[in-house]
Design an enzyme around this catalytic site. Structure first.
Site, PDB file in Angstrom:
ATOM      1  N   HIS A 218       6.277   2.048  19.031  1.00 20.76           N
ATOM      2  CA  HIS A 218       5.308   2.534  18.032  1.00 20.76           C
ATOM      3  C   HIS A 218       5.560   4.014  17.680  1.00 20.76           C
ATOM      4  CE1 HIS A 218       1.061   1.633  16.301  1.00 20.76           C
ATOM      5  NE2 HIS A 218       1.740   2.442  15.512  1.00 20.76           N
TER       6      HIS A 218
ATOM      7  N   GLY B   8       0.857  -1.188   0.000  1.00 18.68           N
ATOM      8  CA  GLY B   8       0.000   0.000   0.000  1.00 18.68           C
ATOM      9  C   GLY B   8       0.892   1.235   0.000  1.00 18.68           C
TER      10      GLY B   8
HETATM   11  O1  LIG Z   1       0.072   3.281  13.531  1.00 24.42           O
HETATM   12  C1  LIG Z   1      -0.165   4.359  13.094  1.00 24.42           C
HETATM   13  C2  LIG Z   1      -1.223   4.631  12.161  1.00 24.42           C
HETATM   14  O2  LIG Z   1      -2.051   3.739  11.898  1.00 24.42           O
HETATM   15  O3  LIG Z   1      -1.271   5.777  11.651  1.00 24.42           O
END
Ligand SMILES: O=CC(=O)O
Length: 316
Positions: free
Chosen positions: A282, A152
């Site tokens: 994250h 993507g």
């Molecule tokens: O993980 C981060 C997002 O989905 O933007």
């Protein structure tokens, strides 16, 4: 009209955009689901900027005014889309905005894991740094085969940036062949071929019922012993026990993870004890410019949704 923001640390510029449109902005300063439920009654929009799950309970608490959920992320796996559809509530995300920042993190993790960054740091801290021609040898990204699971926007951005590292071949798998892949000289192959032939396997697909625990002992066993596994998508795509096993038994060489399940990962989690596992909390989209743009886009889509205009980044 009332917009409830699910957490307290949304960039000020986004709040200003909402207020400038004469919206009442209620910020969930407590950052808890319980406090959010109390703030929701009568809300026309939810500004979803945390991992709180959007489900029946949230919709019930908001009531019948609710028109739109603006999600400040690309991934919307924490939103029950079918439920929103049924209630004719719109959903927006920030698809596209974090692509470059997340792709940077993917490549950073490829390099950090293949060049044993975490292990090297541990040697310095533990006083076990030695000199040796055969010590701490890593894997090259130069002339490597890179397999991308999910080509993507983020996957394409990773492929583009990888060109600078002189990789030999880019493979990708997913639902279908992508037109954009031709320009990137990326080859559409089966998931199994990605596993068997790649020196680096990078996960950049959404978490869905189909991709949940796609990486498990079966997949890790098909990978090269020298392979590096990188995940910048969602922790739920990986069976973490199986990954732990694959790393501990050197079934694969190393892993670089930006995402885990759960998040935050408990500080005594066994993956943290492995020298060949590089982990960050994250941080994919965590740059000032990216987060600001994401926040402002979310605000603009909430305003568009409430005015009945078309959304800039609609999910449903
Ligand atoms: O993980 C981060 C997002 O989905 O933007």
């Amino acid at each position: 009209m009332k917009v409830v923001v699910t957490c307290s640390d949304v960039p000020e510029s986004a709040v200003t955009i909402l207020k400038d449109s004469n919206l009442e902005v209620v910020i969930n300063e407590d950052n808890t689901r319980e406090a959010l439920l109390k703030a929701l009654p009568g809300a026309h929009a939810v500004y979803l900027a945390s991992k709180i799950t959007i489900d029946e309970e949230i919709l019930k608490a908001a009531g019948s005014n609710l028109k739109i959920v603006g999600c400040m992320s690309s991934g919307v796996d924490h939103v029950n889309k079918e439920l929103l559809k049924r209630h004719k509530i719109q959903l927006s995300n920030t698809s596209g905005i974090p692509n470059s920042a997340v792709a940077d993190i993917a490549i950073l993790l490829c390099l950090a894991a293949s060049r044993r960054l975490h292990e090297g740091r541990l040697h310095i801290e533990n006083g076990t740094w030695i000199y040796g021609n055969q010590w701490m040898l890593g894997q090259d990204i130069n002339q490597s085969v890179v397999g991308i699971v999910g080509l993507g926007g983020i996957g394409q951005c990773i492929a583009k940036k990888l060109k600078a590292f002189n990789v030999k071949q880019i493979l990708y798998c997913g639902h279908k062949e992508k037109d954009e892949a031709k320009l990137l000289e990326a080859e559409f192959v089966s998931f199994d071929r990605v596993l068997c032939q790649s020196d680096f396997v990078i996960v950049s697909c959404p978490l869905t019922a189909e991709t949940a625990e796609l990486f498990n002992s079966v997949s890790f066993n098909k990978m090269k012993k020298t392979a590096v596994f990188v995940n910048v998508a969602r922790g739920g795509i990986v069976n973490q026990l199986d990954l732990f096993d694959a790393l501990r038994k050197n079934i694969i060489f190393a892993a670089g993870l930006d995402v885990t399940d759960p998040e935050p990962l408990p500080k005594d989690h066994e993956l943290l004890k492995l020298p060949n596992c590089v982990m960050i909390p994250h941080l994919g989209s965590a740059t000032l410019a990216t987060r600001t743009t994401m926040a402002e886009l979310t605000a603009r889509d909430i305003i568009a949704g409430l005015k009945g205009e078309s959304l800039i980044s609609p999910v449903i």
